[in-house]
Design an enzyme around this catalytic site. Structure first.
Site, PDB file in Angstrom:
ATOM      1  N   ARG A   4      -9.609  10.543 -13.772  1.00 19.94           N
ATOM      2  CA  ARG A   4      -9.164  10.914 -12.347  1.00 19.94           C
ATOM      3  C   ARG A   4      -8.850   9.590 -12.063  1.00 19.94           C
ATOM      4  NH1 ARG A   4     -13.440  13.462  -9.580  1.00 19.94           N
ATOM      5  NH2 ARG A   4     -11.999  13.226  -8.050  1.00 19.94           N
ATOM      6  N   LYS A   5      -8.639   7.990 -12.858  1.00 14.35           N
ATOM      7  CA  LYS A   5      -8.507   7.013 -12.717  1.00 14.35           C
ATOM      8  C   LYS A   5      -6.549   6.773 -12.420  1.00 14.35           C
ATOM      9  CE  LYS A   5     -13.348   5.100 -12.334  1.00 14.35           C
ATOM     10  NZ  LYS A   5     -14.173   3.696 -12.585  1.00 14.35           N
TER      11      LYS A   5
ATOM     12  N   ASP B 280       0.644  -1.024  -0.143  1.00 15.22           N
ATOM     13  CA  ASP B 280      -0.427  -0.207   0.180  1.00 15.22           C
ATOM     14  C   ASP B 280       0.505   0.965  -0.117  1.00 15.22           C
ATOM     15  OD1 ASP B 280      -2.759   2.137   0.483  1.00 15.22           O
ATOM     16  OD2 ASP B 280      -2.174   2.018   2.201  1.00 15.22           O
TER      17      ASP B 280
ATOM     18  N   LYS C  53       1.633 -15.135  -2.606  1.00 16.42           N
ATOM     19  CA  LYS C  53       1.744 -16.428  -3.665  1.00 16.42           C
ATOM     20  C   LYS C  53       2.929 -17.248  -3.273  1.00 16.42           C
ATOM     21  CE  LYS C  53       0.352 -15.016  -7.898  1.00 16.42           C
ATOM     22  NZ  LYS C  53      -0.667 -16.134  -8.538  1.00 16.42           N
TER      23      LYS C  53
END
Lengths: 252, 252
Positions: free
Chosen positions: B212-213, B167, B191
């Site tokens: 805006r993504k 993150d 994994k």
């Protein structure tokens, strides 16, 4: 993925494989131990976990808990009286969540590590939380009060801390319902920030099980239920038994 | 989601809205501050961040770093010489990542909180990491050495700590490339487990931007690149400017 786990474990030595139960993600609640196999039906007697350790249980109220946290805790404790809900103890070391008979990690080694979500010495600054399980609903809830050391944006909980709390809650739910599991996917939609010091309810449940795949969903809401802070889905892979792991290692 | 942010911020008071920059998730690298708006093109002068604070930079080597971590750090530092890569400083308080001119949090308030990934007092026990940015490739890498207090399964990093590191890395990448952003989704495929004390490379990049993504992807690999520990996708929403937030609040 399972083979990857075995490969990594082999690198660390066979005893580590067989006893340390390496998996990708861990909620700290005897992940990888199948309680049903060792203790009979898990939810019939929750004394099982407290018998495993004399360590401090961090899922009990302390002076850092806000009134909102205390009220919510009392509400769930009340709901435990008829046996439908069970309070889940929590320790600051993964090893403390494993029965003495299965432990091989020495006390010296044990003291070197801390369970990620219980790694702070000071009460109230990190993750303050308590989990409750409802086996018949296949549901685990977590009362969560993020402390000031979990900051992301000024005044709010870091997205990574929210992810960690969700991972632990859905992981705990999966383990108690399905036994040995490992995380395959965790997907989180962030909806609204969580102010530090506030109290939220992390509410997870097993939606369905297909073969060895355990599908869960989770919502993080304010106490009054009016604010949806985050929602998540998770996929866990159910493991057969410790024998399966032993066979895998032997066959390498 | 944007309106949710504004709603929450309003609850905390207007000054908190305008200055504390509430968003859902934060990597601790001036998330929410558009560096381009205040400092000119961000990657032309990385002295900007170091000018903002006299606090300790935690992204520098310390005695807990393993040889593998040091080697990888030296490799990236070498790659910084021609200006293609930039080392990103890191402090233990979100406020330290914000220019003095934009700060409104008092020193007293500032000391009460810690950036989640920099919240341990002892070197080496928690998140040891350093990030490097390659603006032309829209790429951010993070050298990560998980300490013994990030434990999940015995001997391995907690899935939540991996999520937090991912993150922070994708968040940092999004901010440096797209300016003000907030996390909308983070999806992680686990994994292979990461042994505590090992070193992995968290490699993220902006794949594309639609309106805006901001879409990003990320891989977590061993130093030799042979083991894929996790892969992730992330969606961030680009915010227009601080003025947009002010307008939203004023119109409520």
């Amino acid at each position: 993925m399972w083979k990857n786990c075995v490969r990594v474990a082999r690198r660390l030595g066979r005893s580590a494989v067989l006893h340390s139960d390496p998996r990708v993600s861990c909620c700290g609640i005897i992940r990888g131990l199948n309680p049903a196999a060792t203790c009979g039906p898990l939810w019939n007697s929750m004394t099982w976990l407290s018998q495993f350790t004399r360590s401090k249980d961090y899922a009990l109220p302390n002076s850092s808990w806000s009134q909102g946290m205390m009220d919510l805790y009392s509400r769930f404790l009340e709901m435990c009286k008829d046996g439908k809900w069970k309070r889940i103890p929590s320790y600051n070391n993964t090893s403390d969540h494993i029965p003495e008979s299965l432990k091989v990690v020495s006390e010296k080694e044990r003291k070197k590590t801390r369970l990620f979500l219980r790694n702070m010495d000071t009460e109230g600054v990190g993750f303050e939380y308590a989990m409750f399980l409802n086996p018949s609903e296949k549901r685990m809830v977590c009362l969560f009060q993020p402390g000031p050391y979990l900051e992301g944006p000024p005044g709010f909980a870091h997205g990574g801390s929210i992810a960690a709390m969700i991972d632990s809650t859905v992981g705990g739910c999966a383990i108690f319902i399905a036994g040995r599991v490992m995380t395959a996917n965790l997907s989180i939609n962030y909806k609204s920030p969580i102010p530090l010091g506030s109290v939220v309810l992390v509410d997870s449940k097993v939606d369905h099980i297909e073969g060895r795949k355990v599908f869960l969903s989770c919502q993080v809401k304010s106490i009054d239920g009016q604010t949806l802070h985050a929602e998540a889905t998770a996929l866990f892979i159910q493991l057969d038994s410790t024998k399966y792991l032993q066979q895998q290692v032997s066959s390498q």
